[in-house]
Design a protein around this motif. Sequence first.
Motif, PDB file in Angstrom:
ATOM      1  N   GLN A 133       0.823  -1.212   0.000  1.00  0.00           N
ATOM      2  CA  GLN A 133       0.000   0.000   0.000  1.00  0.00           C
ATOM      3  C   GLN A 133       0.858   1.264   0.000  1.00  0.00           C
ATOM      4  O   GLN A 133       0.448   2.293  -0.518  1.00  0.00           O
ATOM      5  N   SER A 136       1.760   1.980  -3.640  1.00  0.00           N
ATOM      6  CA  SER A 136       0.694   1.802  -4.623  1.00  0.00           C
ATOM      7  C   SER A 136       0.250   3.162  -5.148  1.00  0.00           C
ATOM      8  O   SER A 136       0.177   4.141  -4.422  1.00  0.00           O
ATOM      9  N   THR A 137      -0.029   3.216  -6.471  1.00  0.00           N
ATOM     10  CA  THR A 137      -0.474   4.489  -7.068  1.00  0.00           C
ATOM     11  C   THR A 137      -1.972   4.534  -7.212  1.00  0.00           C
ATOM     12  O   THR A 137      -2.517   5.502  -7.739  1.00  0.00           O
ATOM     13  N   GLU A 138      -2.667   3.493  -6.762  1.00  0.00           N
ATOM     14  CA  GLU A 138      -4.121   3.501  -6.877  1.00  0.00           C
ATOM     15  C   GLU A 138      -4.750   4.276  -5.738  1.00  0.00           C
ATOM     16  O   GLU A 138      -4.045   4.867  -4.923  1.00  0.00           O
ATOM     17  N   LYS A 139      -6.079   4.234  -5.669  1.00  0.00           N
ATOM     18  CA  LYS A 139      -6.770   4.958  -4.605  1.00  0.00           C
ATOM     19  C   LYS A 139      -6.395   4.353  -3.250  1.00  0.00           C
ATOM     20  O   LYS A 139      -6.399   3.152  -3.077  1.00  0.00           O
ATOM     21  N   GLY A 141      -3.427   4.588  -2.043  1.00  0.00           N
ATOM     22  CA  GLY A 141      -1.995   4.329  -2.023  1.00  0.00           C
ATOM     23  C   GLY A 141      -1.238   5.555  -1.539  1.00  0.00           C
ATOM     24  O   GLY A 141      -1.740   6.664  -1.551  1.00  0.00           O
TER      25      GLY A 141
END
Lengths: 176, 104
Positions: A133, A136-139, A141
């Motif tokens: 996490q 991570s580049t996602e929501k 992250g």
Amino acid sequence: MDISMIIFYCIAAFILTAALLAVTTAKIFRSTIWLLFSLIGIAALYYWMDVQFIAAVQTVVYVGGIVVLLIFSIFLTHKANDAMPRPPVMRRIWAGLASLFGIALVLHLVYHHSFATPAGAGLNGDVANIGTQLISTEKGGYALPFELASILLLASLIGCIVLAMRKGTANVNSVE
Amino acid sequence: MSQTPLIQILFLSVGLFFIGMYGLFTRRNVITILMSIELILNSVNINFIAFNKYVYPHQLEGLFFTIFIITIAAAEAAVTIAIIINLFRSHHSVDIEDANELKW
């Protein structure tokens, strides 16, 4: 009262005693060593709360980094056995009263607030989970704060070098 | 007793925070003031971990805040010590009462 709470009370007493001695001891080197014990106690508390990664980070960064930096700066600026002058009695009394008032106020607020503590599933503090996490580049992250922290560290590194440079010998831009 | 020990951990961190405040009020040496600030930051870290573990156990947000606070505390301590050494070089003292040129 089960055994884990007894361990918690021991750790808490250790942390608070060491912290109190760290802010009241007159000799600055002893004060740093008490701070070291207090930080180790906080790392033990993190182990008790089952977040091993944070405990390791606490040990490495605080105990191994910041306290060593503090000891270096003490030896650069003090004689090791210097006693600091005691603060005036009035200042100690008022500081103690202000702190006690603050403790009383916050303890009152905390004690009368009911926290919704869900039972069941515990925290999943795996290093693998944290690492995934963290970059991570996602929501949800934390890639952007992670990169910003690296820029901050670089800036503080350069800032320290610039600040600690002796004037006149290495500073090319100085007019004098 | 199956209750979570959240409230006891909060009491501990409140105590630690105000011990740090006491040091901040009474000490006049820059290095010991920095040590008080470290105590205060640590009490905040304990709060973050405790809330994450006992109130929001399915998330990891508190852990990340703690990691970033520790990072920033390390950077802050390094810069502060550079400033302290510079101050000692120009004033031959690390007492904040002696550095009063910018005082109005």
